[in-house]
Design a protein around this motif. Structure first.
Motif, PDB file in Angstrom:
ATOM      1  N   ASP A 144      11.180 -10.991   0.014  1.00  0.00           N
ATOM      2  CA  ASP A 144      10.290 -11.918  -0.052  1.00  0.00           C
ATOM      3  C   ASP A 144       9.254 -12.042  -1.034  1.00  0.00           C
ATOM      4  OD1 ASP A 144      11.387 -13.001   2.331  1.00  0.00           O
ATOM      5  OD2 ASP A 144      10.225 -11.711   3.575  1.00  0.00           O
ATOM      6  N   LEU A 145       8.986 -10.870  -1.930  1.00  0.00           N
ATOM      7  CA  LEU A 145       8.159 -10.870  -2.892  1.00  0.00           C
ATOM      8  C   LEU A 145       8.789 -11.243  -4.217  1.00  0.00           C
ATOM      9  CD1 LEU A 145       6.766  -7.365  -1.863  1.00  0.00           C
ATOM     10  CD2 LEU A 145       5.929  -9.831  -1.155  1.00  0.00           C
ATOM     11  N   ASP A 146       8.102 -12.107  -5.136  1.00  0.00           N
ATOM     12  CA  ASP A 146       8.615 -12.398  -6.513  1.00  0.00           C
ATOM     13  C   ASP A 146       8.436 -11.440  -7.419  1.00  0.00           C
ATOM     14  OD1 ASP A 146       9.470 -14.792  -5.624  1.00  0.00           O
ATOM     15  OD2 ASP A 146       7.657 -15.741  -6.017  1.00  0.00           O
ATOM     16  N   VAL A 147       7.517 -10.548  -7.077  1.00  0.00           N
ATOM     17  CA  VAL A 147       7.236  -9.230  -7.784  1.00  0.00           C
ATOM     18  C   VAL A 147       6.475  -8.417  -6.821  1.00  0.00           C
ATOM     19  CG1 VAL A 147       4.853 -10.021  -8.655  1.00  0.00           C
ATOM     20  CG2 VAL A 147       6.094  -7.961  -9.565  1.00  0.00           C
ATOM     21  N   VAL A 148       6.958  -6.961  -6.737  1.00  0.00           N
ATOM     22  CA  VAL A 148       6.613  -5.978  -5.854  1.00  0.00           C
ATOM     23  C   VAL A 148       5.189  -5.708  -6.422  1.00  0.00           C
ATOM     24  CG1 VAL A 148       6.829  -3.557  -5.045  1.00  0.00           C
ATOM     25  CG2 VAL A 148       8.504  -5.102  -4.974  1.00  0.00           C
ATOM     26  N   ALA A 149       4.212  -5.523  -5.725  1.00  0.00           N
ATOM     27  CA  ALA A 149       2.814  -5.238  -6.331  1.00  0.00           C
ATOM     28  C   ALA A 149       2.281  -4.151  -5.392  1.00  0.00           C
ATOM     29  CB  ALA A 149       1.889  -6.471  -6.240  1.00  0.00           C
ATOM     30  N   ASP A 150       1.603  -3.371  -5.996  1.00  0.00           N
ATOM     31  CA  ASP A 150       0.863  -1.955  -5.042  1.00  0.00           C
ATOM     32  C   ASP A 150      -0.412  -1.896  -5.360  1.00  0.00           C
ATOM     33  OD1 ASP A 150       1.571  -0.152  -3.180  1.00  0.00           O
ATOM     34  OD2 ASP A 150       1.652   1.360  -4.685  1.00  0.00           O
ATOM     35  N   ASP A 151      -1.238  -1.247  -4.299  1.00  0.00           N
ATOM     36  CA  ASP A 151      -2.593  -0.706  -4.566  1.00  0.00           C
ATOM     37  C   ASP A 151      -2.356   0.670  -4.316  1.00  0.00           C
ATOM     38  OD1 ASP A 151      -3.006  -3.314  -4.450  1.00  0.00           O
ATOM     39  OD2 ASP A 151      -4.247  -3.243  -2.463  1.00  0.00           O
ATOM     40  N   ALA A 152      -2.808   1.426  -5.354  1.00  0.00           N
ATOM     41  CA  ALA A 152      -2.822   2.874  -5.343  1.00  0.00           C
ATOM     42  C   ALA A 152      -4.031   3.630  -5.535  1.00  0.00           C
ATOM     43  CB  ALA A 152      -1.415   3.338  -6.403  1.00  0.00           C
ATOM     44  N   TYR A 153      -4.336   4.579  -4.883  1.00  0.00           N
ATOM     45  CA  TYR A 153      -5.621   5.362  -5.148  1.00  0.00           C
ATOM     46  C   TYR A 153      -5.328   6.813  -4.887  1.00  0.00           C
ATOM     47  CZ  TYR A 153      -7.718   0.631  -4.622  1.00  0.00           C
ATOM     48  OH  TYR A 153      -8.040  -0.473  -4.869  1.00  0.00           O
ATOM     49  N   PRO A 154      -4.439   7.545  -5.857  1.00  0.00           N
ATOM     50  CA  PRO A 154      -4.441   8.782  -5.693  1.00  0.00           C
ATOM     51  C   PRO A 154      -5.851   9.607  -5.597  1.00  0.00           C
ATOM     52  CG  PRO A 154      -3.304   8.055  -7.319  1.00  0.00           C
ATOM     53  CD  PRO A 154      -4.206   6.854  -6.943  1.00  0.00           C
ATOM     54  N   ASP A 155      -5.891  10.689  -4.767  1.00  0.00           N
ATOM     55  CA  ASP A 155      -6.865  11.326  -4.550  1.00  0.00           C
ATOM     56  C   ASP A 155      -7.293  12.380  -5.831  1.00  0.00           C
ATOM     57  OD1 ASP A 155      -8.978  13.139  -4.002  1.00  0.00           O
ATOM     58  OD2 ASP A 155      -8.333  13.341  -1.742  1.00  0.00           O
ATOM     59  N   MET A 197       0.941  -1.073  -0.097  1.00  0.00           N
ATOM     60  CA  MET A 197      -0.039   0.103  -0.016  1.00  0.00           C
ATOM     61  C   MET A 197       1.038   1.210  -0.195  1.00  0.00           C
ATOM     62  SD  MET A 197      -2.789  -1.268   2.633  1.00  0.00           S
ATOM     63  CE  MET A 197      -1.977  -2.388   3.496  1.00  0.00           C
ATOM     64  N   GLY A 198       1.864   1.344  -0.858  1.00  0.00           N
ATOM     65  CA  GLY A 198       2.789   2.394  -1.386  1.00  0.00           C
ATOM     66  C   GLY A 198       3.325   2.780   0.229  1.00  0.00           C
ATOM     67  N   PHE A 199       3.452   4.048   0.628  1.00  0.00           N
ATOM     68  CA  PHE A 199       3.916   4.535   1.900  1.00  0.00           C
ATOM     69  C   PHE A 199       3.051   4.201   3.105  1.00  0.00           C
ATOM     70  CE2 PHE A 199       6.079   6.971  -1.270  1.00  0.00           C
ATOM     71  CZ  PHE A 199       7.544   7.157  -0.898  1.00  0.00           C
ATOM     72  N   PHE A 200       2.923   2.838   3.347  1.00  0.00           N
ATOM     73  CA  PHE A 200       1.979   2.381   4.219  1.00  0.00           C
ATOM     74  C   PHE A 200       2.641   2.660   5.668  1.00  0.00           C
ATOM     75  CE2 PHE A 200      -0.003  -1.392   6.599  1.00  0.00           C
ATOM     76  CZ  PHE A 200      -0.930  -0.849   6.905  1.00  0.00           C
ATOM     77  N   ALA A 201       1.962   2.973   6.669  1.00  0.00           N
ATOM     78  CA  ALA A 201       2.690   3.303   7.810  1.00  0.00           C
ATOM     79  C   ALA A 201       2.872   2.101   8.838  1.00  0.00           C
ATOM     80  CB  ALA A 201       1.866   4.471   8.644  1.00  0.00           C
ATOM     81  N   LEU A 202       2.379   1.145   8.575  1.00  0.00           N
ATOM     82  CA  LEU A 202       2.503  -0.133   9.633  1.00  0.00           C
ATOM     83  C   LEU A 202       3.293  -1.070   9.241  1.00  0.00           C
ATOM     84  CD1 LEU A 202      -1.372  -0.363  10.416  1.00  0.00           C
ATOM     85  CD2 LEU A 202       0.390   1.196  11.618  1.00  0.00           C
ATOM     86  N   ASP A 255      -6.702  16.017  -5.152  1.00  0.00           N
ATOM     87  CA  ASP A 255      -5.319  16.827  -4.537  1.00  0.00           C
ATOM     88  C   ASP A 255      -4.808  16.967  -5.754  1.00  0.00           C
ATOM     89  OD1 ASP A 255      -3.100  17.054  -3.541  1.00  0.00           O
ATOM     90  OD2 ASP A 255      -2.889  15.524  -2.290  1.00  0.00           O
ATOM     91  N   PRO A 256      -4.337  18.484  -6.186  1.00  0.00           N
ATOM     92  CA  PRO A 256      -3.630  18.769  -7.217  1.00  0.00           C
ATOM     93  C   PRO A 256      -2.303  18.188  -7.275  1.00  0.00           C
ATOM     94  CG  PRO A 256      -4.095  20.703  -5.681  1.00  0.00           C
ATOM     95  CD  PRO A 256      -4.979  19.379  -5.093  1.00  0.00           C
ATOM     96  N   ARG A 257      -1.590  17.697  -6.025  1.00  0.00           N
ATOM     97  CA  ARG A 257      -0.416  17.160  -6.110  1.00  0.00           C
ATOM     98  C   ARG A 257      -0.207  15.800  -6.124  1.00  0.00           C
ATOM     99  NH1 ARG A 257       1.025  20.436  -0.607  1.00  0.00           N
ATOM    100  NH2 ARG A 257      -0.867  19.046  -0.164  1.00  0.00           N
ATOM    101  N   SER A 258      -1.722  15.093  -6.402  1.00  0.00           N
ATOM    102  CA  SER A 258      -1.452  13.640  -6.619  1.00  0.00           C
ATOM    103  C   SER A 258      -0.695  13.288  -7.802  1.00  0.00           C
ATOM    104  CB  SER A 258      -2.669  13.065  -6.321  1.00  0.00           C
ATOM    105  OG  SER A 258      -3.666  13.121  -7.352  1.00  0.00           O
ATOM    106  N   PRO A 259      -0.530  13.626  -8.942  1.00  0.00           N
ATOM    107  CA  PRO A 259       0.277  13.104  -9.948  1.00  0.00           C
ATOM    108  C   PRO A 259       1.792  13.155  -9.805  1.00  0.00           C
ATOM    109  CG  PRO A 259      -1.168  14.689 -10.900  1.00  0.00           C
ATOM    110  CD  PRO A 259      -1.378  14.992  -9.451  1.00  0.00           C
ATOM    111  N   ALA A 260       2.367  14.091  -8.874  1.00  0.00           N
ATOM    112  CA  ALA A 260       3.650  13.705  -8.561  1.00  0.00           C
ATOM    113  C   ALA A 260       3.841  12.803  -7.374  1.00  0.00           C
ATOM    114  CB  ALA A 260       4.273  15.288  -7.976  1.00  0.00           C
ATOM    115  N   ASP A 261       2.848  12.881  -6.327  1.00  0.00           N
ATOM    116  CA  ASP A 261       3.100  11.789  -5.315  1.00  0.00           C
ATOM    117  C   ASP A 261       2.834  10.388  -5.545  1.00  0.00           C
ATOM    118  OD1 ASP A 261       3.241  14.258  -3.714  1.00  0.00           O
ATOM    119  OD2 ASP A 261       1.100  14.075  -2.912  1.00  0.00           O
ATOM    120  N   ALA A 262       1.975  10.250  -6.632  1.00  0.00           N
ATOM    121  CA  ALA A 262       1.806   8.973  -7.232  1.00  0.00           C
ATOM    122  C   ALA A 262       2.942   8.504  -7.996  1.00  0.00           C
ATOM    123  CB  ALA A 262       0.600   8.984  -8.267  1.00  0.00           C
TER     124      ALA A 262
END
Ligand code: GLA
Length: 701
Positions: free
Chosen positions: A279-290, A265-270, A293-300
């Motif tokens: 441990d992952l054969d491929v890194v996989a992510d869930d991403a839901y930019p808001d 989950m990206g920069f997931f805090a936990l 939020d005008p900054r979400s393209p850069a944050d994504a």
């Protein structure tokens, strides 16, 4: 556990994933929850999937209660049928272990399997994630259903990938978790004396006589011991990783070939994903930019770069995204098909070899009934579904991108332990947020089309930062001596090193290092400090060469959030505080670092900057532009920073230009290029309509 230092921390064997994408091309699809639908609907789903270019679906994430409606029962016949239908249509399956949501009977028969929050409240079934990661009974049941599922389907031709659980993120403070935490602490410290030392329990009379007295940081009368809290975060991340590993091992024992992953989950805090990545054969992510939020393209883009970096630069996949609106924010702005397409192509630009969504067909009921889907309630004859079909076509056209790398000469240090420790309770300011600083620095480079990798500070030490010409340390609160040495070595081989405020403050136990700060970096930076000072809300005016002579002190740029009382020792002052508690003290400095290889010319020297505050964007831009320029690093497209919200990324021999703005962009790119998506040909000037994307390859290259 102490941080495991090894280059193999990164995602390991990608052969399985590489084999999959070599066969299927870029992966495209989503979560498919056939248990919510009847047989006739399955057939319609699969016909429409094929029409949209879907080649992979994740099945069974929430199917445990369907497989095992009563303890020990196994009802797989319905899944046989679904997998056969998908297989016959040539759609590959990423089969999930269903362990994210145990059936209600498990909690009823074994209340200890349910998680307990910091207030001691035991959570109940009726939602999902109702498990304690430390529960032995939960884990036995999870492994039993996983084993039977894998044994039954490992040979099924449609199954091409495995997916463990879902967004592993549950934290538990209950008694079984307390016992597991104590075991973890014993393994880390050996003796209770060592634990007392690491947790500095002389403060506030917290000394423990035995491990049995130690508890997770449950609700307390006042501030939590920051070292205790940090260790509980480390333990919780390790405990979740154990869940992943033990299910992965069950899969591996039956199927050593196909890739196994879980959705991050990206920069997931936990969870400390650096420690998970290998441990992952491929890194996989869930991403839901808001979309709001005008900054979400850069944050994504930053999150995507983190995912690529977790895998050591290898292709990753976007496992979940939203085609339209999500339903879990308070107010869920829609995402247009153009935006959704741009986000998909952005992930590919940043190294993804797959784009999948949550979910294929919109649920009619349940908690996610208003979440968008690839096939909306209104059906296939919709703007959303037309957009989905379009993206399927785009990804098919981009097949040649598979496996290609994103080259970067800039690296930014980031790690979870530093982030956690920096944001424990009771510090100079609660307003300094590690991710805010990282994002602000990243945005400047993103605007300029400069590619950035991320690295754990201790990995920089291992690699000696080979290959990177600019090393950014926006805010690394915990910094090891090895990482500090690596920064020094980078500068003395000619790199630009830029260090932000509140860095290197503490050691691995979160004890403040004594002496003038940043203790381990003061020599390299030629500047050191003695006081942290939260700044007034209005900020503090800055003066000096970085600011420029014409800026009036009261209306010019201001430092914000946190300042430091600094004194130079060999560094040049680029900006200082004009007034207030820190009046006259340096805020931004630069030091030339002689090259260790004896090359003496000023032009070849490395440079170390210290940014001892939170700078306004224009000043930060100047610092980072200077750092890049001195290291000979420029953006992939010249002059990009003058085109707001236009992004450019090179991946292999493809140049992606994404126009996130509301106006047409005319981008000067010397040479003759064709756009893989539209077939258009451009000479020297590339036109990208508002919201659109081009993927350029050189003609006659
Ligand atoms: C996460 C989960 C999915 C779904 C989506 C909704 O990604 O993994 O099951 O709940 O969020 O956005």
């Amino acid at each position: 556990m102490p941080h495991e230092k090894s280059a193999t921390r990164r995602a390991g064997d990608l052969a399985g994933f590489a084999a999959l994408t070599a066969d299927l091309g870029l992966l495209y699809g989503g979560d498919y929850n056939p248990e919510q639908w009847d047989r006739r609907t399955w057939r319609e789903d699969i016909r429409l999937m094929a029409g949209a270019g879907v080649n992979l679906v994740t099945v069974g994430v929430f199917s445990w209660a369907r497989y095992e409606p009563r303890p020990g029962a196994r009802e797989f016949a319905w899944l046989d049928e679904v997998l056969d239908l998908l297989g016959a249509a040539g759609i590959a399956v990423d089969l999930a272990t269903p362990t994210a949501s145990p059936p209600p009977w498990l909690g009823r028969l074994h209340p200890d399997t349910l998680p307990v929050d910091a207030d001691g409240v035991r959570l109940v079934a009726g939602s999902r994630n109702q498990f304690s990661p430390a529960s032995r009974v939960y884990r036995e049941h999870a492994l039993a259903i996983t084993r039977d599922l894998v044994e039954r389907y490992a040979g099924h031709p449609a199954v091409r990938m495995w997916h463990v659980g879902n967004e592993l993120g549950q934290v538990c403070y209950g008694d079984e978790s307390a016992a597991a935490f104590r075991r973890w602490l014993r393994a880390r410290y050996g003796t209770v004396e060592a634990l007392n030392e690491a947790w500095a329990t002389t403060v506030w009379s917290q000394q423990y006589a035995s491990f049995d007295e130690v508890l997770p940081p449950r609700r307390m009368p006042y501030h939590v011991n920051p070292s205790q809290s940090l260790d509980f975060r480390r333990y919780s991340s390790d405990q979740l990783r154990t869940l992943y590993r033990e299910q992965r091992d069950v899969i591996r024992a039956v199927d050593p070939e196909r890739p196994v992953t879980t959705n991050l989950m990206g920069f997931f805090a936990l969870a400390d994903y650096w420690s998970w990545a290998r441990d992952l054969d491929v890194v996989a992510d869930d991403a839901y930019p808001d979309p709001g939020d005008p900054r979400s393209p850069a944050d994504a883009a930053l999150t995507a770069d983190l995912m690529r970096s977790l895998g050591g630069g290898r292709p990753w996949m976007l496992m979940e995204a939203a085609v339209g609106a999500v339903s879990w924010r308070d107010h869920n702005l829609p995402r247009s098909p153009e935006r959704s397409r741009r986000e998909a192509l952005q992930a590919v630009a940043h190294g993804a070899d797959g784009v999948c969504y949550f979910q294929w067909r919109a649920s009619r009921a349940g908690a996610e009934r208003f979440h968008s889907a690839m096939l909306p309630h209104a059906g296939a004859d919709t703007r959303v579904h037309a957009g989905v079909v379009r993206v399927g076509g785009d990804l098919a056209r981009l097949r040649d991108v598979v496996g290609q790398r994103v080259p970067a000469r800039v690296v930014a240090l980031f790690d979870w332990e530093s982030w956690w420790a920096a944001e424990e309770q009771a510090r100079p300011t609660g307003r300094l947020r590690t991710l805010d600083v990282l994002r602000a620095w990243y945005r400047v480079l993103w605007d300029a089309g400069v590619a950035v990798d991320l690295v754990h500070p201790d990995d920089l030490a291992i690699t000696g930062s080979a290959g990177y010409d600019v090393v950014l340390v926006p805010q690394s609160y915990l910094l090891s001596p090895e990482a500090a040495d690596a920064l020094g070595r980078a500068a003395s081989r000619g790199a630009s090193v830029v260090v932000g405020c509140f860095t290197g403050v503490a050691d691995r136990d979160a004890h403040v290092r004594t002496g003038r700060f940043p203790v381990l970096l003061a020599d390299l930076l030629g500047v050191s400090g003695e006081e942290w000072a939260a700044l007034p809300d209005a900020g503090v005016p800055l003066a000096g060469p970085l600011v420029g002579p014409d800026e009036p002190a009261d209306a010019g740029p201001r430092a914000h959030v946190l300042g430091e009382l600094l004194r130079t020792d060999g560094a040049e002052v680029l900006a200082s505080y004009a007034v207030g508690h820190l009046a006259g003290a340096p805020a931004v400095t630069r030091r030339r670092v002689p090259r260790s290889d004896g090359v003496a010319t000023a032009a070849d020297a490395g440079c170390a900057w210290y940014v001892g505050t939170v700078l306004p964007e224009p000043l930060l831009r100047r610092v980072l532009a200077d750092a890049c320029e001195r290291a000979g690093v420029s953006g992939v497209v010249p002059g990009l920073a003058d085109l707001p919200d236009v992004e450019a990324v090179r991946r292999g021999d493809h140049l992606f230009v994404l126009n996130h703005s509301g106006a047409a962009a005319h981008v000067r790119i010397p040479g003759e290029h064709s756009d893989v998506l539209s077939g258009s040909v451009f000479t020297d000037l590339v036109d990208v309509p508002a919201g659109d994307v081009v993927v350029l390859t050189e003609r006659n290259a």
